[in-house]
Every structure is written in C-alpha cells, then in structure tokens.
Motif scaffolding. Structure first.
Motif, PDB file in Angstrom:
ATOM      1  N   LEU A  79       0.834  -1.214   0.000  1.00  0.00           N
ATOM      2  CA  LEU A  79       0.000   0.000   0.000  1.00  0.00           C
ATOM      3  C   LEU A  79       0.861   1.253   0.000  1.00  0.00           C
ATOM      4  CD1 LEU A  79      -2.949  -0.172   2.550  1.00  0.00           C
ATOM      5  CD2 LEU A  79      -3.047   0.502   0.151  1.00  0.00           C
ATOM      6  N   LEU A  80       1.887   1.234   0.833  1.00  0.00           N
ATOM      7  CA  LEU A  80       2.775   2.397   0.914  1.00  0.00           C
ATOM      8  C   LEU A  80       3.496   2.618  -0.412  1.00  0.00           C
ATOM      9  CD1 LEU A  80       4.116   1.801   4.535  1.00  0.00           C
ATOM     10  CD2 LEU A  80       2.756   3.774   3.784  1.00  0.00           C
ATOM     11  N   VAL A 109       4.014  10.929  11.559  1.00  0.00           N
ATOM     12  CA  VAL A 109       2.960  10.243  12.318  1.00  0.00           C
ATOM     13  C   VAL A 109       2.364  11.226  13.324  1.00  0.00           C
ATOM     14  CG1 VAL A 109       2.471   8.372  13.939  1.00  0.00           C
ATOM     15  CG2 VAL A 109       4.040   7.989  12.024  1.00  0.00           C
ATOM     16  N   THR A 110       1.055  11.440  13.224  1.00  0.00           N
ATOM     17  CA  THR A 110       0.370  12.274  14.211  1.00  0.00           C
ATOM     18  C   THR A 110      -0.583  11.383  14.999  1.00  0.00           C
ATOM     19  OG1 THR A 110      -1.396  12.877  12.686  1.00  0.00           O
ATOM     20  CG2 THR A 110       0.537  14.309  12.719  1.00  0.00           C
ATOM     21  N   ARG A 111      -0.974  11.841  16.180  1.00  0.00           N
ATOM     22  CA  ARG A 111      -1.787  11.010  17.079  1.00  0.00           C
ATOM     23  C   ARG A 111      -3.268  11.369  16.981  1.00  0.00           C
ATOM     24  NH1 ARG A 111       0.800   9.240  21.981  1.00  0.00           N
ATOM     25  NH2 ARG A 111       3.036   9.232  21.564  1.00  0.00           N
ATOM     26  N   LEU A 112      -4.090  10.361  16.916  1.00  0.00           N
ATOM     27  CA  LEU A 112      -5.529  10.567  17.046  1.00  0.00           C
ATOM     28  C   LEU A 112      -5.865  10.578  18.531  1.00  0.00           C
ATOM     29  CD1 LEU A 112      -6.734   7.980  14.395  1.00  0.00           C
ATOM     30  CD2 LEU A 112      -6.892  10.474  14.218  1.00  0.00           C
ATOM     31  N   PRO A 113      -6.715  11.510  18.951  1.00  0.00           N
ATOM     32  CA  PRO A 113      -7.108  11.505  20.350  1.00  0.00           C
ATOM     33  C   PRO A 113      -7.908  10.245  20.679  1.00  0.00           C
ATOM     34  CG  PRO A 113      -7.843  13.499  19.204  1.00  0.00           C
ATOM     35  CD  PRO A 113      -7.357  12.552  18.160  1.00  0.00           C
ATOM     36  N   LEU A 160       4.314   1.384  12.837  1.00  0.00           N
ATOM     37  CA  LEU A 160       4.974   2.671  13.101  1.00  0.00           C
ATOM     38  C   LEU A 160       6.364   2.680  12.466  1.00  0.00           C
ATOM     39  CD1 LEU A 160       3.953   3.143  16.851  1.00  0.00           C
ATOM     40  CD2 LEU A 160       3.081   4.429  14.888  1.00  0.00           C
ATOM     41  N   ASP A 161       7.057   1.539  12.551  1.00  0.00           N
ATOM     42  CA  ASP A 161       8.378   1.439  11.919  1.00  0.00           C
ATOM     43  C   ASP A 161       8.258   1.601  10.399  1.00  0.00           C
ATOM     44  OD1 ASP A 161       9.476   0.961  14.397  1.00  0.00           O
ATOM     45  OD2 ASP A 161       9.549  -1.214  14.158  1.00  0.00           O
ATOM     46  N   ALA A 162       7.219   0.982   9.820  1.00  0.00           N
ATOM     47  CA  ALA A 162       7.031   1.079   8.361  1.00  0.00           C
ATOM     48  C   ALA A 162       6.755   2.528   7.954  1.00  0.00           C
ATOM     49  CB  ALA A 162       5.885   0.173   7.914  1.00  0.00           C
ATOM     50  N   PHE A 163       5.966   3.235   8.762  1.00  0.00           N
ATOM     51  CA  PHE A 163       5.668   4.648   8.437  1.00  0.00           C
ATOM     52  C   PHE A 163       6.946   5.489   8.546  1.00  0.00           C
ATOM     53  CE2 PHE A 163       1.319   3.613  10.470  1.00  0.00           C
ATOM     54  CZ  PHE A 163       0.877   3.029   9.292  1.00  0.00           C
TER      55      PHE A 163
END
Ligand code: PLP
Length: 378
Positions: free
Chosen positions: A91-92, A124-128, A114-117
């Motif tokens: 996909l990436l 990488v941003t965080r969703l609440p 997370l490593d792949a991103f």
C-alpha cells in the motif's frame, strides 16, 4: 450451535498437542484447509505449476470475491499478498501520497506499522483516544475539519489486548472529510465485522481465519484504482487482461499459490459456519477468558470483561517476568500463549503483557487449566 457446543470445530482439526490459546499469533487450520493446500502443491507436481494455477483460478476468484464481501471492497480490488505487513508495504508503495505526508494513528497502533511509516518518512500524528484506548470520534471529526492528516490508519482489533476500534464510524467521518482511511484488519478478519467502508483494508490468513501461514490480502476500493502506481515487470504485465485492476498486478510475481488456495478454503469454511455466529462466540470467549482469570493472585486482567475481542491480556502485578512465564506455560504445562513486549504497541503499552487468544472451541476446562497453571507458576 450454542456457546458451549463448538467441539465439532475442534474435531475438524488435527488433535492439539498442546492447549492452544494463541490464535492471535496463528490459528489452527482444519484438516480440509490443510488438504486443499497440499492438494494444490501435489497438482503443481502433476501438471506444472502454471497450469495448476490456471486451473485453480475459479477457486481463487471465488475466494477473492468472498474476501471482498468480508472487507467491503469489490472482488477486483482484492489481491493476495505475502502477509499483513507485506500488504501495508505494498500500500505504501502504490498509494498516491504527497511529499511529507502526515498519517494519523491511534495510541494502540501496532509497533511494526509505526516502523514502516517511519521508514517511508511519513509524519505520524496522534488521534485523540478515550480512556479505554478507542478513538475519540468527536475529536477525530474536529481534527478532520481543522487540521486534516493526509491519511488515517487504524488497527481494527488490537494485537496486545482486547481493544476494538470503531472503524465503521471512523470511515464515515473520514469519507465525509475526503481523507482516506486504511484499516489494518490483521487481528480483525475472521474475528469481528470488517466490512467497514475503509478505502484500503488488509489482513493476514493465519490468525482468526486459521488459513495457511505466509499469505495475506489487501483490498482497495474502486475510486482509488486509477490513482495507484503499481510497478510490475513488463514481462508479467503483458500477459494480463487489459481491464485487470491494478491490485491484481501486485500478485503476478512469484507466490505460494497453494497457500492462496488454502486461504480460500479457510474463507469457505468461515462463511459456511456463519461469520456473525463466530463474531458472537469470540466475544463470548473473550468474556469467559477474562472471567476465568479474574482475581488470579499475581495477575490483573487488562480490559473490562465484556471487551468485544477474544484477545485477552494479563498484567504481571508482582513484577513476574512475562517472557519467562510464557516459556514455562509452554514447557511445563503445554499451554501456548504469547508474551507481548512493549514494542508491540509502544504508544499504548507501558509494561509487558501475557496474551491469551483462544478460538471458538475453548472450553471451561481449558480455562481452568490455564488458571491452575498460572497459579502453580506463582
Ligand atoms: C495488528 C497487526 N497488524 C499487522 C500484523 C502483521 O501481520 P503479518 O504477521 O501477517 O505480517 C500483525 C501480526 O501479528 C498484527 O497483529
């Protein structure tokens, strides 16, 4: 079939040499799934691998169509991959991501993702999230309106504890905001309803579907097909029908077709049993397992009893070494579990967890045996 009457499911499999409470690592295939896989390998020897693959195409097409229904994606948007991680990597590769793209994830994100991103230089941003770890949908809606990421990525069923993300609701919000949603359904397919409206969704064969190892799948919805950049050798492309979806091109290089056939057999068995019956039973299995381990001296169950997942985690309340416990459960008690280190979900985990993930066939006696074994190790 009632909650206590899944002995037939166990009887369809080779007898278990150990008490297998480790579906989240790899489920136990049925004899029919094993036979379908082996029969294809035998057919390859009899008639030639490429002839056998062509003969198997109707089975593979039916499998892709069934998987498409389960994932909420058209059949032509489904392709086989080598694993869950292989699907994400594909996909990436193919997705039209802008330079410096931002991807929003929940704290429960799977560590290797997370490593792949990071390896692709995604921001990488965080969703609440709410207290239980589920995405805060109102906050997601605000984020999509005010500071939308380029992509939202959700792990539908968390690997390390009993957490299920509201992916269908998130898909509705993302679609309304024009932000694509990718769903990692590696622990979700075969476990909960995955037809959620994601733009891309991927999974693996060997866990809750109990298909073969070494095969995964990826589905992408049709509006994206023209925008994907699939690089496949011209040599192989030239043999493809002109109207083949770009997803199919991902699967034209060398692959274990016998494993694809086995996965299709696993999907067939799953549909025959009835997915909603399995989802309900697995929710019950999670509850029964948490109840069986409640108040166990030295251990604390990580999620509420009714968490809608058959993945159960226990915390070592007295500082026991979880990896050693897992090894002793296996060696001394013949019980298969997983020790989860914090690398599995580094934004969510603060300590190792012992993971227990039975399938539909677990019995009260099995859970008593696990409880006794943990007591004996204390
Ligand atoms: C949530 C999650 N995502 C992705 C994966 C990776 O799947 P695979 O091992 O098939 O590459 C796993 C495997 O455990 C997982 O639990």
């Amino acid at each position: 079939v009632t909650g206590s009457d899944w002995g037939w499911w166990r009887d369809r499999r080779p007898p278990a040499a150990r008490l297998h409470l480790d579906t989240a690592a790899a489920g136990r295939s049925s004899r029919a799934i094993l036979a379908a896989t082996a029969a294809h390998a035998e057919r390859e020897a009899e008639t030639g691998g490429y002839v056998a693959a062509a003969e198997a195409e109707p089975v593979l097409a039916a499998g892709r169509a069934a998987l498409g229904d389960l994932l909420g994606v058209p059949a032509a948007g489904v392709t086989f991959t080598r694993s869950g991680e292989g699907s994400l990597s594909a996909l990436l590769d193919i997705w039209p991501l802008p330079e410096d793209a931002a991807i929003a994830v929940a704290p429960s994100e799977w560590g290797p993702n997370l490593d792949a991103f990071a390896a692709r230089n995604l921001r990488v941003t965080r969703l609440p999230a709410q207290g239980d770890g589920t995405v805060d949908l109102a906050a997601l809606e605000r984020m999509l309106a005010t500071a939308p990421p380029d992509l939202v990525h959700l792990v539908q069923v968390t690997s390390h504890r009993g957490l299920v993300q509201p992916v269908a609701a998130a898909a509705g919000l993302c679609r309304a905001a024009g932000v694509p949603l990718w769903v990692d359904a590696a622990q979700a397919l075969g476990h909960v309803d995955t037809a959620c409206g994601a733009d891309a969704i991927y999974a693996t064969s060997r866990k809750w579907l109990t298909g073969p190892r070494g095969v995964g799948l990826l589905g992408v919805t049709e509006p994206w097909w023209d925008r994907l950049t699939v690089s496949a050798p011209q040599l192989y492309r030239s043999g493809q029908p002109a109207d083949a979806s770009p997803l199919r091109l991902l699967a034209i290089t060398e692959a274990n077709v016998a494993a694809w056939v086995g996965l299709c057999a696993a999907v067939g068995e799953y549909l025959e049993t009835g997915p909603s019956l399995i989802w309900a039973r697995l929710a019950e299995v999670g509850r029964q397992t948490r109840e069986a381990l409640a108040d166990l001296p030295g251990w604390a169950v990580a999620d509420p009893p009714n968490a809608p997942s058959a993945i159960v985690a226990v915390r070592a309340a007295n500082g026991q070494d979880v990896t050693a416990t897992r090894a002793r459960l296996l060696a001394e008690h013949g019980i298969v579990t997983t020790a989860c280190t914090v690398l599995r979900a580094p934004l969510d985990m603060t300590e190792p967890l012992l993971r227990i993930s039975p399938h539909v066939d677990v019995t009260p006696d099995d859970l008593t045996r696990l409880r006794q074994a943990l007591l004996a190790l204390a």
